[in-house]
Design a protein around this motif. Sequence first.
Motif, short mmCIF file in Angstrom:
data_model
loop_
_atom_site.label_atom_id
_atom_site.label_comp_id
_atom_site.label_asym_id
_atom_site.label_seq_id
_atom_site.Cartn_x
_atom_site.Cartn_y
_atom_site.Cartn_z
N SER A 122 0.84 -1.34 0.16
CA SER A 122 0.11 0.06 0.02
C SER A 122 1.01 1.18 -0.04
O SER A 122 0.46 2.22 -0.41
CB SER A 122 -0.91 0.12 1.30
N THR A 123 2.11 1.10 0.53
CA THR A 123 2.93 2.32 0.71
C THR A 123 3.46 2.83 -0.67
O THR A 123 3.51 3.68 -1.12
CB THR A 123 4.35 2.17 1.57
N LEU A 124 3.87 1.49 -1.08
CA LEU A 124 4.46 1.66 -2.54
C LEU A 124 3.02 2.42 -3.84
O LEU A 124 3.72 3.13 -4.38
CB LEU A 124 4.79 0.35 -3.30
N THR A 125 2.14 1.94 -3.50
CA THR A 125 1.02 2.27 -4.30
C THR A 125 0.66 3.93 -4.07
O THR A 125 0.60 4.88 -5.09
CB THR A 125 -0.49 1.68 -3.99
N LEU A 126 0.78 4.32 -2.60
CA LEU A 126 0.68 5.69 -2.29
C LEU A 126 1.65 6.65 -2.89
O LEU A 126 1.48 7.59 -3.25
CB LEU A 126 0.67 5.80 -0.73
N LEU A 127 3.08 6.15 -2.92
CA LEU A 127 4.06 6.67 -3.49
C LEU A 127 3.81 7.16 -5.07
O LEU A 127 4.19 7.93 -5.31
CB LEU A 127 5.59 6.06 -3.28
N GLY A 128 3.36 5.84 -5.57
CA GLY A 128 3.30 6.06 -6.91
C GLY A 128 2.16 7.34 -7.42
O GLY A 128 2.48 8.13 -8.27
N THR A 129 1.19 7.17 -6.60
CA THR A 129 0.24 8.32 -6.73
C THR A 129 0.64 9.79 -6.29
O THR A 129 0.36 10.86 -6.99
CB THR A 129 -1.31 8.13 -6.17
N LEU A 130 1.59 9.86 -5.46
CA LEU A 130 2.22 10.89 -4.96
C LEU A 130 3.00 11.54 -6.24
O LEU A 130 2.93 12.61 -6.57
CB LEU A 130 3.06 10.64 -3.82
N GLY A 131 3.70 10.53 -6.74
CA GLY A 131 4.48 10.87 -7.94
C GLY A 131 3.58 11.58 -8.96
O GLY A 131 3.78 12.25 -9.78
N LEU A 132 2.30 10.91 -9.26
CA LEU A 132 1.51 11.19 -10.34
C LEU A 132 1.12 12.59 -9.89
O LEU A 132 0.96 13.28 -10.92
CB LEU A 132 0.25 10.10 -10.02
N VAL A 133 1.07 13.17 -8.87
CA VAL A 133 0.64 14.61 -8.40
C VAL A 133 1.85 15.45 -8.32
O VAL A 133 1.55 16.65 -8.93
CB VAL A 133 -0.12 14.46 -7.16
N THR A 134 2.97 15.01 -8.12
CA THR A 134 3.96 15.98 -8.04
C THR A 134 4.92 16.08 -9.23
O THR A 134 5.31 17.20 -9.48
CB THR A 134 4.87 15.63 -6.72
#
Lengths: 123, 162, 93
Positions: A23-35
Amino acid sequence: MIWMQNLPLWVALPAALLVVAGSTLTLLGTLGLVTLKSFYDRLHAPTLGTSWGTAAILLASMLVFGWTEGRLVLHELVIGIFVMVTTPVTLMLLGRAALYRDRGEGSAEVPEAPPEPAPAEQP
Amino acid sequence: MTRMVPHPLLSLGLLAMWLLLNGPSLGHALLGGAIALVAGWALSALEPERLRLRRPGAMLRLFGIVGLDIIRSNIAVAGLILTRDRKGKRRSGFVKVSLRLRDPAALAVLSIIVTATPGTAWLEYDPETGVLLLHVFDLVSEEDWQHLIRDRYEALLLEVFP
Amino acid sequence: MTATLMWGALTWAQFALAAAACLASWRILRGPRAQDRILGLDTLYVTVMLLFVVTGLRVGTSFFFEAALVIGLLGFVATVALAKFLIRGEVIE
């Protein structure tokens, strides 16, 4: 959560670690999607969720359900293989669509299109 | 045998998936087997060429290498996102690789590998010239990536798909 | 002890995936271009699929898998159709 009361530690510990990691990896991925700044950079971000994000969570689920049901549970493999096979198709199509649109606008960011094969002469 | 089961790999895969989704039992094995056979016939009506795989050893080695690479690049890309692109030092860009592979199935496998690995995205393949356009998230040198694709994945794929 | 461990891990996972879904939705709303929105939608589908798997793990039933599988299928078809539209819609214009 009552059904998890008598889960042994050797099942619970790896499962918990896998769930948290996935779940943390997925969250980091979407964080990248935003930043991230450009579209082509953002194209890389969701692959975090679709590669090891999905794999880790599905492995944890296989582990826990395998222990509670007392047999090898392989349901999750179907989802895993499905995600593995379909992600390239969607990302490749999206990348090509973006490339096509950027070229259509004459953007300097993207490389030139390969030379078109000469079209057959229309009579 | 070949006429009854024209695509053994596809039929086996379908049967396995059927049993995984419905739970193993004799009835489902029969039903799934029938569906798998019919699907094999349907595919042979659509596509006359059969897929041939050689060297299962090379294929297993490829799976191992790809699994490790995916873990490694997951960590690398997650680190880059967390450290805000090494404080703005990261550079991304397009890389052109000319491939020797021509087999469509092998190209499909290569596209799965390239896309499943975070940090590389498959954008465009030109079947005329065999040039592949990639987008790389953390581009240090173009030659490294060309070598990586050609020596690490393509060489093994050329062994598996004749 | 193990129940507490799993409770903590699953709670963290549900919060993280919910936050991930919010971030993906932000990208859908924000754009700036159509391909960004479609990428956000694809990510949202995958995230929600994972959220369903984690919820199934928490509740202890396997019904959520069927739902997750359906979400995965729908997401794939939707993204492919939208990406195809981006390529073809402009050809016709």
